[in-house]
Design a protein around this motif. Structure first.
Motif, PDB file in Angstrom:
ATOM      1  N   ARG A   1       0.832  -1.193   0.000  1.00  0.00           N
ATOM      2  CA  ARG A   1       0.000   0.000   0.000  1.00  0.00           C
ATOM      3  C   ARG A   1       0.872   1.251   0.000  1.00  0.00           C
ATOM      4  O   ARG A   1       2.085   1.185   0.264  1.00  0.00           O
ATOM      5  CB  ARG A   1      -0.933   0.013   1.206  1.00  0.00           C
ATOM      6  CG  ARG A   1      -0.234   0.122   2.552  1.00  0.00           C
ATOM      7  CD  ARG A   1      -1.229   0.047   3.692  1.00  0.00           C
ATOM      8  NE  ARG A   1      -0.589   0.235   4.990  1.00  0.00           N
ATOM      9  CZ  ARG A   1      -1.228   0.207   6.152  1.00  0.00           C
ATOM     10  NH1 ARG A   1      -2.548  -0.024   6.169  1.00  0.00           N
ATOM     11  NH2 ARG A   1      -0.582   0.383   7.282  1.00  0.00           N
ATOM     12  N   ILE A   2       0.255   2.383  -0.301  1.00  0.00           N
ATOM     13  CA  ILE A   2       0.962   3.662  -0.310  1.00  0.00           C
ATOM     14  C   ILE A   2       0.279   4.590   0.681  1.00  0.00           C
ATOM     15  O   ILE A   2      -0.858   5.034   0.471  1.00  0.00           O
ATOM     16  CB  ILE A   2       0.965   4.305  -1.710  1.00  0.00           C
ATOM     17  CG1 ILE A   2       1.680   3.398  -2.702  1.00  0.00           C
ATOM     18  CG2 ILE A   2       1.643   5.676  -1.667  1.00  0.00           C
ATOM     19  CD1 ILE A   2       1.702   3.942  -4.115  1.00  0.00           C
ATOM     20  N   ALA A   3       0.958   4.849   1.784  1.00  0.00           N
ATOM     21  CA  ALA A   3       0.441   5.776   2.788  1.00  0.00           C
ATOM     22  C   ALA A   3       0.768   7.203   2.368  1.00  0.00           C
ATOM     23  O   ALA A   3       1.645   7.444   1.529  1.00  0.00           O
ATOM     24  CB  ALA A   3       1.048   5.472   4.152  1.00  0.00           C
ATOM     25  N   LEU A   4       0.044   8.155   2.938  1.00  0.00           N
ATOM     26  CA  LEU A   4       0.256   9.558   2.606  1.00  0.00           C
ATOM     27  C   LEU A   4       0.600  10.314   3.879  1.00  0.00           C
ATOM     28  O   LEU A   4      -0.110  10.219   4.887  1.00  0.00           O
ATOM     29  CB  LEU A   4      -1.006  10.147   1.971  1.00  0.00           C
ATOM     30  CG  LEU A   4      -0.869  11.531   1.328  1.00  0.00           C
ATOM     31  CD1 LEU A   4       0.045  11.461   0.109  1.00  0.00           C
ATOM     32  CD2 LEU A   4      -2.241  12.075   0.924  1.00  0.00           C
ATOM     33  N   HIS A   5       1.705  11.058   3.818  1.00  0.00           N
ATOM     34  CA  HIS A   5       2.153  11.855   4.953  1.00  0.00           C
ATOM     35  C   HIS A   5       2.176  13.324   4.568  1.00  0.00           C
ATOM     36  O   HIS A   5       2.453  13.674   3.417  1.00  0.00           O
ATOM     37  CB  HIS A   5       3.554  11.420   5.395  1.00  0.00           C
ATOM     38  CG  HIS A   5       3.628  10.009   5.894  1.00  0.00           C
ATOM     39  ND1 HIS A   5       3.735   9.702   7.231  1.00  0.00           N
ATOM     40  CD2 HIS A   5       3.588   8.834   5.239  1.00  0.00           C
ATOM     41  CE1 HIS A   5       3.777   8.376   7.378  1.00  0.00           C
ATOM     42  NE2 HIS A   5       3.691   7.832   6.176  1.00  0.00           N
TER      43      HIS A   5
ATOM     44  N   VAL B   1      -5.964   5.583  -5.582  1.00  0.00           N
ATOM     45  CA  VAL B   1      -6.335   6.916  -6.052  1.00  0.00           C
ATOM     46  C   VAL B   1      -5.221   7.580  -6.839  1.00  0.00           C
ATOM     47  O   VAL B   1      -5.471   8.270  -7.832  1.00  0.00           O
ATOM     48  CB  VAL B   1      -6.728   7.807  -4.854  1.00  0.00           C
ATOM     49  CG1 VAL B   1      -7.029   9.232  -5.304  1.00  0.00           C
ATOM     50  CG2 VAL B   1      -7.911   7.215  -4.119  1.00  0.00           C
ATOM     51  N   ILE B   2      -3.985   7.368  -6.427  1.00  0.00           N
ATOM     52  CA  ILE B   2      -2.896   8.179  -6.957  1.00  0.00           C
ATOM     53  C   ILE B   2      -2.640   7.929  -8.433  1.00  0.00           C
ATOM     54  O   ILE B   2      -2.317   8.849  -9.192  1.00  0.00           O
ATOM     55  CB  ILE B   2      -1.601   7.979  -6.126  1.00  0.00           C
ATOM     56  CG1 ILE B   2      -0.619   9.108  -6.432  1.00  0.00           C
ATOM     57  CG2 ILE B   2      -0.983   6.611  -6.365  1.00  0.00           C
ATOM     58  CD1 ILE B   2       0.511   9.190  -5.427  1.00  0.00           C
ATOM     59  N   GLU B   3      -2.811   6.702  -8.889  1.00  0.00           N
ATOM     60  CA  GLU B   3      -2.607   6.411 -10.305  1.00  0.00           C
ATOM     61  C   GLU B   3      -3.615   7.172 -11.162  1.00  0.00           C
ATOM     62  O   GLU B   3      -3.259   7.782 -12.175  1.00  0.00           O
ATOM     63  CB  GLU B   3      -2.726   4.909 -10.556  1.00  0.00           C
ATOM     64  CG  GLU B   3      -2.419   4.489 -11.988  1.00  0.00           C
ATOM     65  CD  GLU B   3      -2.500   2.982 -12.173  1.00  0.00           C
ATOM     66  OE1 GLU B   3      -3.549   2.502 -12.657  1.00  0.00           O
ATOM     67  OE2 GLU B   3      -1.525   2.291 -11.834  1.00  0.00           O
ATOM     68  N   GLN B   4      -4.883   7.144 -10.750  1.00  0.00           N
ATOM     69  CA  GLN B   4      -5.904   7.888 -11.490  1.00  0.00           C
ATOM     70  C   GLN B   4      -5.676   9.386 -11.370  1.00  0.00           C
ATOM     71  O   GLN B   4      -5.846  10.132 -12.352  1.00  0.00           O
ATOM     72  CB  GLN B   4      -7.293   7.532 -10.978  1.00  0.00           C
ATOM     73  CG  GLN B   4      -8.412   8.288 -11.706  1.00  0.00           C
ATOM     74  CD  GLN B   4      -9.795   7.865 -11.260  1.00  0.00           C
ATOM     75  OE1 GLN B   4      -9.957   6.851 -10.572  1.00  0.00           O
ATOM     76  NE2 GLN B   4     -10.804   8.627 -11.637  1.00  0.00           N
TER      77      GLN B   4
END
Length: 356
Positions: free
Chosen positions: A161-165, A205-208
């Protein structure tokens, strides 16, 4: 069906009209010139006005505080701001809004959407890519208008997964370089010990969101090339040489007609891609549509902008003449969210005619 089309047409018209308050087509370049090579490169008050108009949340769902509109509206807005040379970081702010809408920090999301905070996503680790490695300690590069940021968003990969900071810009280790259009780009060496986790997983979400950013950037390029061409036509219709209006020379008419074709093809590709995304397309279909538009916008855009300079003759190369501002802006944004080469390769790899 007809009513839905009419509603969308009206929505796009209203978006275009609202853009005139910030970046009117045909307006003078005093504001743009005054902001070139200033510390932030853009006007915080104008950025806040853009947020108040709801522009940063156009593609953010209404339940998250956005406008819940589509890419057709976003592309139309980007086109108008490109034509008006607005230096404020519209597309990076829209990208950050999309990512924050998938998280839990309502306060930061609200500040980002209203323009009270300049929130920029530091996702890129190397040149010319749409891949987000999310390496925790890797420098993040090519951050547009980084000198004006209040907060940087850091996608960080954790297993699958890719977390967001969120990292405050104050005190951050950022190197700022001037861009040729008068703006700036930044390189961030992130310190996660100073950052706050705002989303557990933005991988879906980030890819889109990056595809949407690439398409919106195509809209910016379309606006640049269209306005530069309008200026060039006006010049050809008034400039005299050897006692004749130079626009009557057949060779220049042929060159102008060729540029008009490039603009028309770019508009068709960009608007078609926006319609594909608005239809809910995902995966390879979405990516192919975006890459077709971004490749066309970057390649044709630079061709048109360079030709516009040449058609102006010597005056086109002077800094005092406005058409050169469009070429400089195009050179800065042409490779953002993927170059023409990257998108051409991605489009060919996807073989969209074989995708159902």
């Amino acid at each position: 069906m007809s009513a839905a089309i009419d509603d969308r047409t009206e929505s796009i018209r209203m978006i275009r009209d609202s853009a005139g308050a910030v970046a009117p087509r045909g307006g003078d370049s005093k504001r743009v010139r005054a902001l070139r090579f200033t510390p932030t490169g853009f006007d915080r008050a104008v950025f806040a006005e853009m947020g108040a108009l709801g522009w940063f949340g156009l593609a953010v769902p209404e339940e998250a505080g956005g406008a819940g509109l589509g890419m057709s509206e976003a592309v139309a807005l980007a086109e108008e701001l490109g034509a008006g040379l607005a230096p404020e970081p519209l597309v990076p702010a829209m990208l950050s809004g999309r990512l924050l809408a998938a998280g839990d920090d309502a306060a930061l999301l609200g500040g980002a959407l209203t323009g009270e905070k300049v929130v920029l996503t530091a996702w890129q680790e190397r040149a010319d890519t749409l891949t987000v490695p999310g390496t925790p300690d890797a420098p993040r590069v090519f951050i547009p208008m980084a000198a004006g940021a209040d907060t940087f968003l850091l996608p960080v990969r954790e297993a699958n997964r890719i977390a967001l900071h969120a990292l405050p810009a104050a005190g951050a280790d950022v190197t700022i370089e001037k861009a040729m259009d008068g703006g700036n780009i930044g390189t961030l060496r992130a310190d996660l010990s100073r950052a706050t986790r705002v989303a557990d997983d933005v991988g879906a979400v980030i890819e889109q969101a990056l595809d949407e950013a690439a398409l919106a950037t195509s809209g910016l390029m379309l606006g640049l090339m269209e306005r530069a061409f309008e200026m060039t036509l006006a010049y050809l219709r008034t400039r005299q040489q050897f006692g004749r209006i130079i626009g009557t020379f057949q060779s220049l008419q042929h060159r102008a007609a060729d540029l008009k074709v490039h603009i028309a093809l770019t508009r068709a590709a960009v608007e078609s891609a926006a319609a594909v995304l608005d239809s809910g397309a995902t995966g390879a279909v979405r990516q192919a549509a975006v890459s077709k538009a971004k490749h066309r916008a970057a390649e044709s855009g630079m061709l048109v902008l360079r030709q516009c300079i040449q058609l102006h003759g010597g005056i086109g190369y002077t800094d005092e003449y406005d058409v050169g501002l469009y070429l400089r802006r195009g050179m800065v944004i042409m490779n953002q969210y993927g170059s023409a080469t990257l998108h051409r390769r991605r489009f060919m790899a996807l073989a969209p005619e074989d995708v159902e």
